[in-house]
Design an enzyme around this catalytic site. Sequence first.
Site, PDB file in Angstrom:
ATOM      1  N   SER A   1      29.583  -2.578  18.193  1.00 48.47           N
ATOM      2  CA  SER A   1      29.879  -1.157  18.388  1.00 48.47           C
ATOM      3  C   SER A   1      29.231  -0.712  19.691  1.00 48.47           C
ATOM      4  CB  SER A   1      29.333  -0.325  17.221  1.00 48.47           C
ATOM      5  OG  SER A   1      29.994  -0.666  16.022  1.00 48.47           O
TER       6      SER A   1
ATOM      7  N   LYS B   1      35.460   3.933  16.030  1.00 48.39           N
ATOM      8  CA  LYS B   1      34.170   3.605  15.420  1.00 48.39           C
ATOM      9  C   LYS B   1      33.159   4.723  15.673  1.00 48.39           C
ATOM     10  CE  LYS B   1      30.853   1.522  13.333  1.00 48.39           C
ATOM     11  NZ  LYS B   1      30.285   0.211  13.665  1.00 48.39           N
TER      12      LYS B   1
END
Length: 294
Positions: free
Chosen positions: A96, A171
């Site tokens: 991420s 995300k």
Amino acid sequence: MSTIAFIGLGIMGSPMAVHLAKAGHRVVGYNRSPERTAALVEAGGTAADSIAKAVAGADVVAVMVPDSPDVQAVLAGEDGVFEHAPAGALIIDFSSIRPDVTTALAAQAAERGFRLIDAPVSGGEAGAVNAALSIMVGGASEDFESARPILDVVGKTVVHVGPNGSGQTVKAANQLIVAGNIQLLAEAIIFLEAYGVDTAAAVEVLGGGLAGSAVLNQKAQKMLDRSFEPGFRIDLHHKDLGIVTSAAREAGVVTPLGAVVAQLMASARANGDGGLDHSGLLRGVERLSGRPSQ
């Protein structure tokens, strides 16, 4: 079956690599802390002592490391993936990181003859262990289809959300929602405890109504037990909320509640709770309420 180099065998990466090995893929793992390769080796994979050795002969390179600089170093750094992976390899970045970093790395990858997709995951350690992750994928549709057999091994909900960088943007939105939910759940539990309510019963009935959520299901008991063994650390969620606030500012979007929870996450970290599970935000509510941690 593919030959997969898996770089980054931490809380999330290790079980993901294990699932791929058990599914019949040839998985070669690399981690800066070599002892983290043990579970993969036990599952039938092999360990490498460098990125160069891990990616030699790989059809697919999977990356799961903590932050943007880590991904940049793994892919574009000296002795990194771009220098040593076979031409045409598919790179799946499960990390991420910032959407703009992903976009830049995808362009570099294409120039070097590689295909890169960003495939950040949600579901925490439990999702990784149970192969039930939600995976949001950015990249070319044909590269997504090439990666699909691998993504389906580790994920339950796998969705192509747009071009490179889109997975990271989705995300970031995910982390914004999760952080807000965790903070409000923590506040609700401290509120209930202050009135002497049977909190286990309260959580059960709240979970059956509109207040129910995956966050409540997975995090309420950790809060009630004051058990904050990390499934997803406050340090990492702090990093993710930094991505959200930066990207929102760049887009001219206002996220007032997100800004508050980002500050509360930073406070938790400043108070020494960075290594705890993000359900440890409860401790911050206790501090602000003048109630000693149990």
